[in-house]
Enzyme design. Structure first.
Site, PDB file in Angstrom:
ATOM      1  N   TRP A 102      36.602  36.840  38.875  1.00 42.90           N
ATOM      2  CA  TRP A 102      36.700  38.302  38.739  1.00 42.90           C
ATOM      3  C   TRP A 102      37.303  38.930  39.982  1.00 42.90           C
ATOM      4  O   TRP A 102      38.022  39.919  39.879  1.00 42.90           O
ATOM      5  CB  TRP A 102      35.347  38.911  38.377  1.00 42.90           C
ATOM      6  N   ASP A 172      32.112  45.705  42.148  1.00 49.66           N
ATOM      7  CA  ASP A 172      32.046  45.334  40.730  1.00 49.66           C
ATOM      8  C   ASP A 172      30.637  44.796  40.492  1.00 49.66           C
ATOM      9  O   ASP A 172      30.290  43.716  40.956  1.00 49.66           O
ATOM     10  CB  ASP A 172      33.110  44.270  40.434  1.00 49.66           C
ATOM     11  N   LYS A 196      26.949  43.281  29.816  1.00 50.13           N
ATOM     12  CA  LYS A 196      26.029  42.323  30.433  1.00 50.13           C
ATOM     13  C   LYS A 196      24.622  42.913  30.493  1.00 50.13           C
ATOM     14  O   LYS A 196      23.709  42.406  29.876  1.00 50.13           O
ATOM     15  CB  LYS A 196      26.495  41.930  31.835  1.00 50.13           C
TER      16      LYS A 196
END
Ligand SMILES: *Cc1c(COP(=O)(O)O)cnc(C)c1O
Length: 360
Positions: A102, A172, A196
C-alpha cells in the site's frame, strides 16, 4: 441460517447487530416507507444519517474541532493521489516510509506530482517489520510525511507514531482505524477505506486539519479537491448513501460497546490468544517480528505450501473462512478486525491445535 467466522482482510466481517438493524430497516427506514438506498441524499432523513455518523465518529475518535470529516468515494487508493495533489504545494516534496504494497502504490501516485523521499523501508526483508526511523533523515521542508499505520498484507503496525514537527503527518489507517485509541491531533490527515473496520466498500473517510484545505490550480477537477468536499459537507454530488448509513451503525455499535478503548481491550485479548498459540506452536510460525505485530491482521505459515493449502481447506469446512494469506507472504492470514468476536479467534485456535496434533 449459519453464519461463519470470516477472517477476510477486506471486505471484512461486520458486527452481527449492525447487519440485523440494517435488515430490520431495509424495507422501511424509520417509518418513511422506503429503504435508505431509496432516500434522497438531500432529504431530512439522509441528512440525519450523515450528521449522526459524523457526530458519532467525532465522539469515538475525539476528533478536534479544527478537523473536517469527509465521506468520499474512490477507495483508499484515490487518496494515494488526492493527498499529493492537494498537499504537495510548497516544496513539492514529501517523505514516505515504505512498509508494503500500500505504501508502494501511494509512492507511485505521489511521484506523479512531485519528489518523493523514501526515509525508510523494510522491503529487503519482505516488510516483516516497521523500519527504525531517524529524524535527521526527514526532509525539513517536506509538504508532508506519509505512513501506513497498519500494513494489512504483512501484518505490521507502528507501535509509536513518528514525530514530524511542523511537517504534516499523513496516515493511511484503512486497516486499523478505530481499533485502538489514537491522538488525532498528532496527524494532519487520516484516511481509511471503509471495508476493513468501518463498513461496506464504497465510502472512504478522510479526517483533515482545516489549514490543509486550500485552493488548487484551476485545471484540477472539483471532485479531487478536499476544498470542494469540505465546503459542501461531502454533498457536492451524491455521496455513497448506503455505505455511510452502515458506517454510522458501526460507529453507534462501537459507542454502545464502550467506545474505542473497550474495543481495543477486546482486540488485544483476541490478538494475544492467537499470538500466544502461534509462539508456542511447533507447526505454525509468525513471519512478523514481535515488536511490529499487528492486532488486526495476523499472518502465519507452516513452512510447507501443501500443509498450508490443507489447513485452509479443512478450516473452511469448519466454517473458518478466508484464511488464505496474500500471495506476497503465502501461508495464512487471519484478519481479526473489531467485528470479529472473541469466539471466532478461540474457534480458530482450537482448530489450529487440532490440525497441529494431526499433522506433526
Ligand atoms: C485495503 C487497503 C487499501 C486499499 O483500499 P481500496 O479501498 O481498495 O482502495 C489501502 N491501504 C490499506 C492499508 C489497505 O488495507
Amino acid at each position: 441460517m449459519a453464519r461463519v467466522f470470516n477472517f477476510s482482510a477486506g471486505p471484512a466481517v461486520l458486527p452481527e447487530e449492525v447487519l440485523k438493524t440494517a435488515a430490520e430497516e431495509m424495507l422501511d427506514y424509520k417509518g418513511c416507507g422506503m429503504s435508505v438506498m431509496e432516500l434522497s441524499h438531500r432529504g431530512k432523513e439522509f441528512k440525519g444519517i450523515i450528521e449522526n455518523a459524523e457526530t458519532d465518529l467525532r465522539q469515538i475518535m475525539q476528533i478536534p474541532q479544527n478537523y473536517k470529516v469527509l465521506f468520499l468515494q474512490g477507495g483508499a487508493s484515490l487518496q494515494f493521489a488526492m493527498v499529493p495533489l492537494n498537499l504537495m504545494k510548497k516544496s513539492k516534496k514529501a517523505d514516505y516510509v515504505h512498509t508494503g504494497q500500500w505504501s508502494k502504490k501511494a509512492i507511485a501516485e505521489a511521484k506523479r506530482f512531485g519528489r518523493v523521499n523514501i526515509v525508510a523501508s523494510s522491503e529487503k526483508d519482505n516488510f516483516t517489520y516497521i523500519p527504525e526511523l531517524y529524524p535527521e533523515t526527514f526532509s525539513k521542508d517536506a509538504d508532508y510525511f506519509y505512513i501506513v499505520t497498519n500494513n494489512t498484507i504483512y501484518g505490521t503496525v507502528y507501535k509509536k507514531i513518528p514525530f514530524t514537527g511542523n511537517v504534516p503527518l499523513v496516515a493511511d489507517m484503512s486497516s486499523n482505524i478505530l481499533s485502538e485509541e489514537i491522538d488525532v491531533s498528532k496527524f494532519a490527515l487520516i484516511f481509511a477505506g471503509a471495508q476493513k473496520n468501518i463498513g461496506p466498500a464504497g465510502v472512504t473517510i478522510v479526517i483533515i486539519r482545516e489549514d490543509l484545505i486550500g485552493d488548487l490550480s484551476p485545471e484540477v477537477p472539483a471532485l479531487l479537491s478536499y476544498k470542494t468536499h469540505a465546503e459542501t459537507e461531502s454533498m457536492y454530488n451524491t455521496p455513497p448513501c448506503y455505505a455511510i448509513y452502515i458506517a454510522g451503525l458501526v460507529f453507534k455499535w462501537i459507542k454502545n460497546k464502550g467506545g474505542v478503548k473497550e474495543i481495543c481491550r477486546i482486540n488485544q485479548q483476541k490478538a494475544k490468544i492467537l499470538y500466544d498459540y502461534i509462539d508456542n506452536s511447533k507447526l505454525f510460525k509468525s513471519p512478523v517480528q514481535p515488536e511490529s505485530r499487528s492486532i488486526m491482521n495476523v499472518p502465519f505459515v507452516t513452512g510447507s505450501e501443501s500443509l498450508d493449502a490443507k489447513f485452509i481447506d479443512e478450516a473452511s469446512k469448519r466454517g473458518l473462512k478466508t484464511l488464505k494469506g496474500h500471495r506476497s507472504v503465502g501461508g495464512m492470514r487471519a484478519s481479526i478486525y473489531n467485528a470479529m468476536p472473541v469466539d471466532g479467534v478461540r474457534s480458530l485456535v482450537d482448530f489450529m491445535r487440532e490440525f497441529e496434533k494431526n499433522n506433526i
